[in-house]
Write a protein that holds these residues in place. Sequence first.
Motif, PDB file in Angstrom:
ATOM      1  N   VAL A  12      18.973  30.942  70.907  1.00 18.26           N
ATOM      2  CA  VAL A  12      18.457  30.775  72.492  1.00 18.26           C
ATOM      3  C   VAL A  12      19.593  30.308  73.429  1.00 18.26           C
ATOM      4  N   HIS A  13      19.816  31.582  74.471  1.00 22.66           N
ATOM      5  CA  HIS A  13      20.653  30.963  75.742  1.00 22.66           C
ATOM      6  C   HIS A  13      20.406  30.585  77.205  1.00 22.66           C
ATOM      7  N   ILE A  14      20.230  28.977  77.830  1.00 24.35           N
ATOM      8  CA  ILE A  14      20.039  29.086  78.753  1.00 24.35           C
ATOM      9  C   ILE A  14      20.624  28.645  79.364  1.00 24.35           C
ATOM     10  N   CYS A  15      19.923  28.329  80.801  1.00 23.71           N
ATOM     11  CA  CYS A  15      21.092  27.760  82.355  1.00 23.71           C
ATOM     12  C   CYS A  15      20.353  26.907  82.970  1.00 23.71           C
ATOM     13  N   SER A  16      20.709  26.342  84.344  1.00 29.24           N
ATOM     14  CA  SER A  16      20.214  25.289  84.347  1.00 29.24           C
ATOM     15  C   SER A  16      21.706  25.345  85.413  1.00 29.24           C
ATOM     16  N   ARG A  17      21.588  24.886  87.189  1.00 29.59           N
ATOM     17  CA  ARG A  17      22.330  24.220  87.875  1.00 29.59           C
ATOM     18  C   ARG A  17      22.930  23.647  87.530  1.00 29.59           C
ATOM     19  N   ILE A  69      21.910  20.814  80.782  1.00 31.05           N
ATOM     20  CA  ILE A  69      22.678  21.402  79.724  1.00 31.05           C
ATOM     21  C   ILE A  69      22.777  20.278  78.777  1.00 31.05           C
ATOM     22  N   ASP A  70      24.075  19.524  79.405  1.00 28.79           N
ATOM     23  CA  ASP A  70      24.782  19.163  77.957  1.00 28.79           C
ATOM     24  C   ASP A  70      23.642  18.735  77.456  1.00 28.79           C
ATOM     25  N   ARG A  71      22.924  17.466  78.073  1.00 24.37           N
ATOM     26  CA  ARG A  71      21.935  17.058  77.067  1.00 24.37           C
ATOM     27  C   ARG A  71      20.883  17.131  76.856  1.00 24.37           C
ATOM     28  N   CYS A  72      20.625  18.559  77.046  1.00 27.30           N
ATOM     29  CA  CYS A  72      19.499  19.390  76.043  1.00 27.30           C
ATOM     30  C   CYS A  72      20.003  19.658  74.944  1.00 27.30           C
ATOM     31  N   LEU A  73      21.236  20.994  75.563  1.00 25.71           N
ATOM     32  CA  LEU A  73      22.427  21.018  74.057  1.00 25.71           C
ATOM     33  C   LEU A  73      22.589  20.162  72.396  1.00 25.71           C
ATOM     34  N   THR A  74      22.726  18.417  73.128  1.00 27.01           N
ATOM     35  CA  THR A  74      22.217  17.285  71.733  1.00 27.01           C
ATOM     36  C   THR A  74      21.563  17.466  71.458  1.00 27.01           C
ATOM     37  N   GLU A  75      20.351  17.496  72.564  1.00 25.09           N
ATOM     38  CA  GLU A  75      18.850  17.452  71.712  1.00 25.09           C
ATOM     39  C   GLU A  75      18.451  18.109  71.111  1.00 25.09           C
ATOM     40  N   TRP A  76      18.813  19.378  71.103  1.00 20.33           N
ATOM     41  CA  TRP A  76      18.462  20.255  70.530  1.00 20.33           C
ATOM     42  C   TRP A  76      19.536  20.676  69.174  1.00 20.33           C
ATOM     43  N   LYS A  77      20.708  19.992  69.003  1.00 19.48           N
ATOM     44  CA  LYS A  77      20.919  20.538  67.872  1.00 19.48           C
ATOM     45  C   LYS A  77      21.377  19.522  67.230  1.00 19.48           C
ATOM     46  N   SER A  78      20.446  18.127  67.435  1.00 22.37           N
ATOM     47  CA  SER A  78      20.059  17.070  65.772  1.00 22.37           C
ATOM     48  C   SER A  78      18.656  17.575  65.680  1.00 22.37           C
ATOM     49  N   LYS A  79      18.135  18.966  66.366  1.00 24.77           N
ATOM     50  CA  LYS A  79      17.023  19.887  66.005  1.00 24.77           C
ATOM     51  C   LYS A  79      16.968  20.649  64.963  1.00 24.77           C
ATOM     52  N   GLY A  80      18.219  21.416  64.733  1.00 22.83           N
ATOM     53  CA  GLY A  80      18.706  21.696  64.201  1.00 22.83           C
ATOM     54  C   GLY A  80      18.975  23.255  65.030  1.00 22.83           C
ATOM     55  N   PHE A  81      18.422  23.957  65.853  1.00 26.29           N
ATOM     56  CA  PHE A  81      18.298  24.549  66.924  1.00 26.29           C
ATOM     57  C   PHE A  81      19.311  24.928  67.055  1.00 26.29           C
ATOM     58  N   SER A  82      19.396  26.576  67.529  1.00 29.38           N
ATOM     59  CA  SER A  82      20.262  27.458  67.415  1.00 29.38           C
ATOM     60  C   SER A  82      20.403  27.556  69.274  1.00 29.38           C
ATOM     61  N   VAL A  83      21.403  26.622  70.291  1.00 32.60           N
ATOM     62  CA  VAL A  83      20.958  27.182  71.467  1.00 32.60           C
ATOM     63  C   VAL A  83      22.264  27.589  72.247  1.00 32.60           C
ATOM     64  N   GLY A 138      24.670  27.274  76.539  1.00 31.02           N
ATOM     65  CA  GLY A 138      24.001  27.277  77.561  1.00 31.02           C
ATOM     66  C   GLY A 138      24.876  27.379  78.571  1.00 31.02           C
ATOM     67  N   SER A 139      25.065  27.810  80.069  1.00 27.03           N
ATOM     68  CA  SER A 139      25.584  28.201  80.997  1.00 27.03           C
ATOM     69  C   SER A 139      25.309  27.701  82.020  1.00 27.03           C
ATOM     70  N   VAL A 140      26.051  26.724  83.008  1.00 26.07           N
ATOM     71  CA  VAL A 140      25.026  26.537  84.419  1.00 26.07           C
ATOM     72  C   VAL A 140      25.471  27.851  85.791  1.00 26.07           C
ATOM     73  N   CYS A 141      24.444  28.355  85.643  1.00 24.67           N
ATOM     74  CA  CYS A 141      24.013  28.971  86.485  1.00 24.67           C
ATOM     75  C   CYS A 141      22.454  28.810  88.329  1.00 24.67           C
ATOM     76  N   ASP A 142      22.644  28.647  89.009  1.00 26.09           N
ATOM     77  CA  ASP A 142      21.896  28.933  90.722  1.00 26.09           C
ATOM     78  C   ASP A 142      21.407  29.687  90.159  1.00 26.09           C
ATOM     79  N   VAL A 143      20.243  29.970  90.119  1.00 24.48           N
ATOM     80  CA  VAL A 143      19.471  31.655  90.372  1.00 24.48           C
ATOM     81  C   VAL A 143      19.550  32.253  91.641  1.00 24.48           C
TER      82      VAL A 143
END
Length: 209
Positions: free
Chosen positions: A43-48, A53-67, A69-74
């Motif tokens: 998964v790739h994610i975006c947020s403003r 993004i960094d907080r979530c990626l750290t959380e998901w890495k600890s769960k073994g998820f492949s995620v 992310g990059s900044v994007c204001d839609v």
Amino acid sequence: MAEAILLKDKRWSLSGMTALVTGATRGIGHAIVEELAEFGAVVHICSRNQADIDRCLTEWKSKGFSVTGSVCDVLSRHQRENLMETVSSIFHGKLNILINNAATVIAKESTDYTAEDVSTIMQTNFESTYHSSQLAHPLLKASGYGAIVNISSLAGLKAFPNVSVYAASKGAINQVTKNLALEWAKDNIRVNAIAPGAVMTLLLEACMV
């Protein structure tokens, strides 16, 4: 029971699939990322906000998820284009799943909305969904198996107070979902919309202030 769970997991496996989720660091988007990743999608994610993004990626890495992310204001057309270029690069020109989730709301009486309010809501909610789908189309087609899920709202189907413009943006999403599903079936791209009811997220809280 354990055997049934294993069969279900195998049946719904997303191993080898790639996904892009917008507005993914909180609320419904965050939950969608976890569900996709649990079933094996990359998964790739975006947020403003990079910090979110960094907080979530750290959380998901600890769960073994492949995620990633990059900044994007839609709200920004240019940033949407940059996002899709990033996704194309990461996933080698292919994408299986696009989740158009990012949205905003401004809660006001209908007589109080300004032209700027209307533009902000429609561009963030509807235009970004439509444009992101256009940008993703060649990547989804190239994957051989594409799926778009637009996050709509029950507000796009029935009336609620103080969210007339938000409701209009979601109603537009409901209709364009049908059109894209019709037009892009030939490219093996499915397009669907989900219309949640009230979910206690920051977006809902903004309506309750």
